[in-house]
Design an enzyme around this catalytic site. Structure first.
Site, PDB file in Angstrom:
ATOM      1  N   GLU A   1      -3.457   1.214 -30.499  1.00 24.33           N
ATOM      2  CA  GLU A   1      -3.690  -0.117 -31.079  1.00 24.33           C
ATOM      3  C   GLU A   1      -2.859  -1.141 -30.298  1.00 24.33           C
ATOM      4  O   GLU A   1      -1.731  -0.839 -29.871  1.00 24.33           O
ATOM      5  CB  GLU A   1      -3.218  -0.086 -32.549  1.00 24.33           C
ATOM      6  CG  GLU A   1      -3.155  -1.424 -33.249  1.00 24.33           C
ATOM      7  CD  GLU A   1      -2.417  -1.350 -34.597  1.00 24.33           C
ATOM      8  OE1 GLU A   1      -1.466  -0.558 -34.716  1.00 24.33           O
ATOM      9  OE2 GLU A   1      -2.828  -2.084 -35.524  1.00 24.33           O
TER      10      GLU A   1
ATOM     11  N   ASN B   1      -7.809  -7.556 -35.001  1.00 24.87           N
ATOM     12  CA  ASN B   1      -7.099  -6.425 -34.399  1.00 24.87           C
ATOM     13  C   ASN B   1      -8.201  -5.451 -33.995  1.00 24.87           C
ATOM     14  O   ASN B   1      -8.807  -4.818 -34.873  1.00 24.87           O
ATOM     15  CB  ASN B   1      -6.135  -5.817 -35.441  1.00 24.87           C
ATOM     16  CG  ASN B   1      -5.244  -4.750 -34.852  1.00 24.87           C
ATOM     17  OD1 ASN B   1      -5.585  -4.157 -33.821  1.00 24.87           O
ATOM     18  ND2 ASN B   1      -4.132  -4.487 -35.500  1.00 24.87           N
TER      19      ASN B   1
ATOM     20  N   LYS C   1     -10.367  -3.934 -37.022  1.00 26.31           N
ATOM     21  CA  LYS C   1      -9.610  -3.293 -38.101  1.00 26.31           C
ATOM     22  C   LYS C   1     -10.038  -3.855 -39.458  1.00 26.31           C
ATOM     23  O   LYS C   1     -10.153  -5.056 -39.639  1.00 26.31           O
ATOM     24  CB  LYS C   1      -8.120  -3.546 -37.875  1.00 26.31           C
ATOM     25  CG  LYS C   1      -7.169  -2.778 -38.771  1.00 26.31           C
ATOM     26  CD  LYS C   1      -5.750  -3.003 -38.266  1.00 26.31           C
ATOM     27  CE  LYS C   1      -4.711  -2.212 -39.014  1.00 26.31           C
ATOM     28  NZ  LYS C   1      -3.353  -2.407 -38.401  1.00 26.31           N
TER      29      LYS C   1
ATOM     30  N   GLU D   1       0.822  -8.649 -40.086  1.00 26.23           N
ATOM     31  CA  GLU D   1      -0.570  -8.504 -39.644  1.00 26.23           C
ATOM     32  C   GLU D   1      -1.521  -9.388 -40.435  1.00 26.23           C
ATOM     33  O   GLU D   1      -2.509  -9.887 -39.894  1.00 26.23           O
ATOM     34  CB  GLU D   1      -1.000  -7.036 -39.737  1.00 26.23           C
ATOM     35  CG  GLU D   1      -0.344  -6.159 -38.688  1.00 26.23           C
ATOM     36  CD  GLU D   1      -1.060  -4.843 -38.515  1.00 26.23           C
ATOM     37  OE1 GLU D   1      -0.422  -3.800 -38.683  1.00 26.23           O
ATOM     38  OE2 GLU D   1      -2.260  -4.851 -38.224  1.00 26.23           O
TER      39      GLU D   1
ATOM     40  N   CYS E   1      -5.067   2.170 -37.017  1.00 30.25           N
ATOM     41  CA  CYS E   1      -3.786   2.269 -37.685  1.00 30.25           C
ATOM     42  C   CYS E   1      -3.856   2.424 -39.201  1.00 30.25           C
ATOM     43  O   CYS E   1      -4.179   3.491 -39.682  1.00 30.25           O
ATOM     44  CB  CYS E   1      -2.894   1.095 -37.292  1.00 30.25           C
ATOM     45  SG  CYS E   1      -1.182   1.504 -37.501  1.00 30.25           S
TER      46      CYS E   1
ATOM     47  N   ASN F   1       0.398   1.648 -34.396  1.00 35.10           N
ATOM     48  CA  ASN F   1       1.789   1.219 -34.216  1.00 35.10           C
ATOM     49  C   ASN F   1       2.416   1.359 -35.598  1.00 35.10           C
ATOM     50  O   ASN F   1       2.101   0.570 -36.492  1.00 35.10           O
ATOM     51  CB  ASN F   1       1.885  -0.253 -33.796  1.00 35.10           C
ATOM     52  CG  ASN F   1       1.437  -0.519 -32.369  1.00 35.10           C
ATOM     53  OD1 ASN F   1       2.245  -0.760 -31.486  1.00 35.10           O
ATOM     54  ND2 ASN F   1       0.131  -0.484 -32.130  1.00 35.10           N
TER      55      ASN F   1
HETATM   56  N1  ING Z   1       1.043  -0.082 -39.082  1.00 35.57           N
HETATM   57  C1  ING Z   1       1.430   0.684 -40.204  1.00 35.57           C
HETATM   58  C2  ING Z   1       0.443   1.799 -40.536  1.00 35.57           C
HETATM   59  O1  ING Z   1      -0.392   1.722 -41.415  1.00 35.57           O
HETATM   60  C3  ING Z   1       2.349   0.795 -42.415  1.00 35.57           C
HETATM   61  C4  ING Z   1       1.749  -0.129 -41.413  1.00 35.57           C
HETATM   62  C5  ING Z   1       3.417   1.604 -42.078  1.00 35.57           C
HETATM   63  C6  ING Z   1       1.785   0.894 -43.662  1.00 35.57           C
HETATM   64  C7  ING Z   1       3.945   2.509 -43.004  1.00 35.57           C
HETATM   65  C8  ING Z   1       2.291   1.781 -44.606  1.00 35.57           C
HETATM   66  C9  ING Z   1       3.375   2.599 -44.270  1.00 35.57           C
HETATM   67  O2  ING Z   1       0.627   2.834 -39.888  1.00 35.57           O
HETATM   68  C10 ING Z   1      -0.155  -0.679 -38.811  1.00 35.57           C
HETATM   69  N2  ING Z   1      -0.215  -1.356 -37.637  1.00 35.57           N
HETATM   70  O3  ING Z   1      -1.099  -0.648 -39.590  1.00 35.57           O
END
Ligand code: ING
Length: 320
Positions: free
Chosen positions: A53, A117, A134, A153, A179, A204
């Site tokens: 991503e 995204n 996304k 985001e 993601c 990420n």
């Molecule tokens: N990053 C994270 C993901 O879903 C996140 C955001 C991290 C959500 C940890 C919940 C827990 O992997 C992206 N870019 O969506």
């Protein structure tokens, strides 16, 4: 025994994991890293290579930026652009298809500017198969200075206008997710109901999750849990590719993986840097699951699933 009347559809798939991309790193420098991974993939016989991503820049949603020019500098207004054209050219020359995550700025006919995204899928002949945007946009909409870093985001991107598609490419049925999409079981099922055999994903994922830091040590477990279950429950291959390592001070999960329709991990990254992982994917293996335990047309009970599309949030049972 004579040759098999129905030769198996093997596809050699690669995951091109990236280590950190510095805020100051130029797109030209990043493209050189992508080209290096592409050449390694060619040497390994890869036919389809998946990049993470937002693979062209640092993960900028970690900052609350206010200067519009600086914000726009993180988006691509054309794909390919002169900077990314070398990747398209070399992939075509090598006969390798690829999926590339990037921040997309697009202006539609009535002049409305959209910020997505996105992930573009390119076939081995250099033709564009599709651009996915996304769907599930995580994080928050406004600056929260108490956080050690932002996850803005929902400030930088709007959700996809298209949802989840599946395309006939690479000799099979290919879908994409980005993601946070991978955490939602609906993502896989909507593609599963289109017969998907290979889902491509970039991510990420910071280890620190401000809303509940108790989840931090479980990021790796949750990452594989959701992709393995999504793969198994829909009889599809899943390729999850990280941009990981400590990027601008934020430690992010790597552990890129290629997962079989059985849910087994067939290949996994060992480092938190630029690293190629490869698996020879038997696309017909999907049918071992699609035609048996997850024969949707035979076993699903959609008459009982109404809540899944009728409700967004929870509606609790009446008080006793
Ligand atoms: N990053 C994270 C993901 O879903 C996140 C955001 C991290 C959500 C940890 C919940 C827990 O992997 C992206 N870019 O969506």
């Amino acid at each position: 025994m004579t040759g098999d009347a129905h030769p198996k559809r093997f596809l050699t798939v690669g995951g091109a994991q990236l280590g950190p991309i510095a805020r100051s790193e130029s797109r030209e420098a990043v493209v050189q890293r992508l080209l290096s991974l592409l050449r390694q993939a060619a040497d390994a016989g890869v036919e389809l290579l998946v990049f993470p991503e937002l693979a062209l820049t640092t993960f900028f949603p970690r900052w609350h930026l206010t200067d519009q020019d600086e914000i726009d500098s993180f988006y691509e207004t054309e794909m390919p652009s002169p900077v990314t054209q070398p990747l398209f050219d070399e992939a075509k020359a090598l006969g390798i298809g690829f999926a590339l995550g990037y921040a997309e700025l697009v202006t539609d006919e009535d002049g409305t500017v959209h910020h997505y995204n996105s992930m573009v899928l390119v076939e081995r002949d250099g033709s564009k198969v599709a651009t996915f945007r996304k769907v599930h946009i995580p994080g928050h909409e406004t600056n929260e200075p108490d956080r050690p870093f932002q996850h803005l985001e929902r400030y930088y991107f709007e959700p996809s206008p298209d949802g989840f598609g599946v395309w006939r490419a690479f000799g099979g049925l290919v879908g994409m997710m980005i993601c946070n999409d991978r955490r939602w079981s609906e993502t896989y099922r909507v593609m599963g109901l289109q017969g998907v055999e290979l889902i491509l994903c970039g991510y990420n994922t910071p280890f620190h999750f401000s809303p509940d830091p108790g989840q931090n040590p479980l990021q790796g477990f949750h990452n594989h849990l959701v992709m393995q279950s999504g793969a198994y429950q829909n009889g599809t291959w899943v390729v999850g590719v990280a941009k990981g390592g400590v990027e601008e001070g934020v430690d992010s999960l790597a552990q890129s993986a290629i997962i079989a329709p059985s849910g087994q991990i067939m290949a996994q990254a060992l480092t938190t840097d630029d690293e190629l992982i490869v698996a020879r994917c038997d696309l017909d293996w999907c049918n071992n699951y699609k035609d048996t335990v997850f024969d949707f047309d035979h076993y699903r009970m959609p008459e009982y699933y109404g809540r899944i599309t009728e409700q967004r949030g929870v509606i609790l049972p009446e008080e006793g």
